[in-house]
Design a protein around this motif. Structure first.
Motif, PDB file in Angstrom:
ATOM      1  N   GLU A 137      22.075  12.636  57.587  1.00  0.00           N
ATOM      2  CA  GLU A 137      21.169  12.923  58.699  1.00  0.00           C
ATOM      3  C   GLU A 137      21.562  14.214  59.421  1.00  0.00           C
ATOM      4  OE1 GLU A 137      19.891   9.953  61.303  1.00  0.00           O
ATOM      5  OE2 GLU A 137      18.878   8.968  59.650  1.00  0.00           O
ATOM      6  N   ALA A 138      22.858  14.490  59.508  1.00  0.00           N
ATOM      7  CA  ALA A 138      23.335  15.685  60.206  1.00  0.00           C
ATOM      8  C   ALA A 138      23.255  16.933  59.325  1.00  0.00           C
ATOM      9  CB  ALA A 138      24.774  15.467  60.675  1.00  0.00           C
ATOM     10  N   GLY A 139      22.868  16.753  58.059  1.00  0.00           N
ATOM     11  CA  GLY A 139      22.770  17.887  57.149  1.00  0.00           C
ATOM     12  C   GLY A 139      24.117  18.379  56.649  1.00  0.00           C
ATOM     13  N   ARG A 140      25.151  17.548  56.762  1.00  0.00           N
ATOM     14  CA  ARG A 140      26.501  17.955  56.352  1.00  0.00           C
ATOM     15  C   ARG A 140      26.908  17.332  55.018  1.00  0.00           C
ATOM     16  NH1 ARG A 140      27.815  16.379  61.698  1.00  0.00           N
ATOM     17  NH2 ARG A 140      28.828  14.562  60.797  1.00  0.00           N
ATOM     18  N   PHE A 141      25.991  16.705  54.340  1.00  0.00           N
ATOM     19  CA  PHE A 141      26.331  15.960  53.131  1.00  0.00           C
ATOM     20  C   PHE A 141      26.460  16.899  51.938  1.00  0.00           C
ATOM     21  CE2 PHE A 141      25.217  13.525  49.351  1.00  0.00           C
ATOM     22  CZ  PHE A 141      26.110  12.492  49.463  1.00  0.00           C
ATOM     23  N   LYS A 142      27.591  16.809  51.239  1.00  0.00           N
ATOM     24  CA  LYS A 142      27.805  17.613  50.030  1.00  0.00           C
ATOM     25  C   LYS A 142      28.562  16.766  49.015  1.00  0.00           C
ATOM     26  CE  LYS A 142      28.050  22.220  52.132  1.00  0.00           C
ATOM     27  NZ  LYS A 142      27.275  21.844  53.275  1.00  0.00           N
ATOM     28  N   VAL A 143      28.334  17.067  47.755  1.00  0.00           N
ATOM     29  CA  VAL A 143      29.127  16.418  46.712  1.00  0.00           C
ATOM     30  C   VAL A 143      30.049  17.466  46.100  1.00  0.00           C
ATOM     31  CG1 VAL A 143      27.433  14.626  46.159  1.00  0.00           C
ATOM     32  CG2 VAL A 143      27.402  16.771  44.888  1.00  0.00           C
ATOM     33  N   GLN A 144      31.188  17.005  45.610  1.00  0.00           N
ATOM     34  CA  GLN A 144      32.151  17.872  44.922  1.00  0.00           C
ATOM     35  C   GLN A 144      32.064  17.549  43.426  1.00  0.00           C
ATOM     36  OE1 GLN A 144      33.993  20.178  46.622  1.00  0.00           O
ATOM     37  NE2 GLN A 144      32.912  19.500  48.454  1.00  0.00           N
ATOM     38  N   ALA A 145      30.993  18.010  42.796  1.00  0.00           N
ATOM     39  CA  ALA A 145      30.802  17.726  41.373  1.00  0.00           C
ATOM     40  C   ALA A 145      31.821  18.498  40.546  1.00  0.00           C
ATOM     41  CB  ALA A 145      29.385  18.087  40.945  1.00  0.00           C
ATOM     42  N   ARG A 146      32.502  17.783  39.688  1.00  0.00           N
ATOM     43  CA  ARG A 146      33.522  18.386  38.829  1.00  0.00           C
ATOM     44  C   ARG A 146      33.099  18.222  37.367  1.00  0.00           C
ATOM     45  NH1 ARG A 146      35.982  19.858  42.882  1.00  0.00           N
ATOM     46  NH2 ARG A 146      37.509  18.799  44.157  1.00  0.00           N
ATOM     47  N   PRO A 147      33.406  19.233  36.544  1.00  0.00           N
ATOM     48  CA  PRO A 147      33.110  19.100  35.112  1.00  0.00           C
ATOM     49  C   PRO A 147      34.053  18.085  34.465  1.00  0.00           C
ATOM     50  CG  PRO A 147      34.264  21.158  35.530  1.00  0.00           C
ATOM     51  CD  PRO A 147      34.007  20.521  36.877  1.00  0.00           C
ATOM     52  N   SER A 148      33.696  17.663  33.293  1.00  0.00           N
ATOM     53  CA  SER A 148      34.526  16.754  32.476  1.00  0.00           C
ATOM     54  C   SER A 148      34.840  15.431  33.171  1.00  0.00           C
ATOM     55  CB  SER A 148      35.845  17.426  32.060  1.00  0.00           C
ATOM     56  OG  SER A 148      35.572  18.555  31.274  1.00  0.00           O
ATOM     57  N   VAL A 168      23.145  10.863  47.098  1.00  0.00           N
ATOM     58  CA  VAL A 168      24.245  11.282  46.221  1.00  0.00           C
ATOM     59  C   VAL A 168      23.695  11.829  44.908  1.00  0.00           C
ATOM     60  CG1 VAL A 168      26.226  10.473  44.862  1.00  0.00           C
ATOM     61  CG2 VAL A 168      25.970   9.748  47.251  1.00  0.00           C
ATOM     62  N   ILE A 169      22.759  11.114  44.307  1.00  0.00           N
ATOM     63  CA  ILE A 169      22.217  11.547  43.009  1.00  0.00           C
ATOM     64  C   ILE A 169      21.369  12.809  43.167  1.00  0.00           C
ATOM     65  CG2 ILE A 169      20.783  10.877  41.047  1.00  0.00           C
ATOM     66  CD1 ILE A 169      23.650   9.531  41.261  1.00  0.00           C
ATOM     67  N   ASP A 170      20.578  12.898  44.241  1.00  0.00           N
ATOM     68  CA  ASP A 170      19.822  14.129  44.506  1.00  0.00           C
ATOM     69  C   ASP A 170      20.765  15.328  44.604  1.00  0.00           C
ATOM     70  OD1 ASP A 170      17.414  12.763  44.552  1.00  0.00           O
ATOM     71  OD2 ASP A 170      17.129  12.919  46.730  1.00  0.00           O
ATOM     72  N   ALA A 171      21.905  15.141  45.282  1.00  0.00           N
ATOM     73  CA  ALA A 171      22.865  16.232  45.448  1.00  0.00           C
ATOM     74  C   ALA A 171      23.477  16.662  44.113  1.00  0.00           C
ATOM     75  CB  ALA A 171      23.968  15.819  46.433  1.00  0.00           C
ATOM     76  N   HIS A 172      23.463  15.770  43.129  1.00  0.00           N
ATOM     77  CA  HIS A 172      23.933  16.101  41.777  1.00  0.00           C
ATOM     78  C   HIS A 172      22.824  16.739  40.936  1.00  0.00           C
ATOM     79  CE1 HIS A 172      27.267  13.242  42.600  1.00  0.00           C
ATOM     80  NE2 HIS A 172      27.900  13.876  41.644  1.00  0.00           N
ATOM     81  N   GLY A 173      21.609  16.792  41.481  1.00  0.00           N
ATOM     82  CA  GLY A 173      20.470  17.300  40.719  1.00  0.00           C
ATOM     83  C   GLY A 173      19.849  16.255  39.818  1.00  0.00           C
ATOM     84  N   GLY A 174      20.265  15.016  39.967  1.00  0.00           N
ATOM     85  CA  GLY A 174      19.751  13.935  39.127  1.00  0.00           C
ATOM     86  C   GLY A 174      18.545  13.240  39.745  1.00  0.00           C
TER      87      GLY A 174
END
Length: 177
Positions: free
Chosen positions: A14-25, A147-153
């Motif tokens: 809601e605060a617009g501070r949401f981020k995911v730390q997507a890592r490869p592998s 969470v999934i939207d932030a991953h592009g899924g």
């Protein structure tokens, strides 16, 4: 712990501070195993059975490990809450090109059949006070979607043949993000 995680994630979304730390592998099999370890006591309490339907190999994905575990814990929690005691809950994964699709199937009343609109909308939850007390705050699926939207899924739900729902999400295969 899951409710607190969901409340914190919901506030940061809601605060617009949401981020995911997507890592490869990222090993999806390990994420699924961790979510199952977390949820096993609840599933056992209800006499439910977790069934894994995983291919021999699942390609590595580009994902935030902790938040993807949280997504699966939320979906497994819902499957256990809404599914009858003694029922089967199936976790499956399939690779399709640049994406891996993960599914959690239950034998509950079925979200699609209930016609409650978008179950991933924040605070989409049962109407009566008794149902709310039993089923919680209604944050879990909105966090799953964020969470999934932030991953592009993508996320979705469909009817499970024979009764219940199949909640699914996709994650990008490593290098496709």
């Amino acid at each position: 712990e899951t409710l607190v995680d969901n409340l914190l994630e919901s506030a940061s979304i809601e605060a617009g501070r949401f981020k995911v730390q997507a890592r490869p592998s990222t090993n999806l099999r390990e994420i699924i195993a961790e979510a199952i370890r977390t949820m096993q006591p609840l599933v056992d309490k209800h006499g439910q059975h977790l069934v894994l339907e995983l291919p021999e190999t699942i390609p590595p994905v580009q994902a935030d490990w902790r938040r993807t575990v949280q997504v699966l814990v939320n979906l497994l929690s819902n499957a256990s809450k809404y599914g009858p005691d003694g029922a089967e809950i199936t976790v499956g994964a399939t690779a399709d090109g640049d994406w891996v699709r993960v599914e959690v199937a239950d034998r509950g009343p079925g979200v699609v059949v209930q016609g409650q609109g978008d179950p991933f909308r924040r605070l989409a939850r049962p109407e009566s006070e008794e149902e709310r007390l039993h089923h919680g705050m209604g944050l879990g699926l909105s966090v799953v979607k964020a969470v999934i939207d932030a991953h592009g899924g993508q996320v979705g739900v469909e009817e499970n043949p024979g009764g219940g729902s199949i909640f699914w999400f996709t994650l990008p295969v490593e290098g496709e993000c």
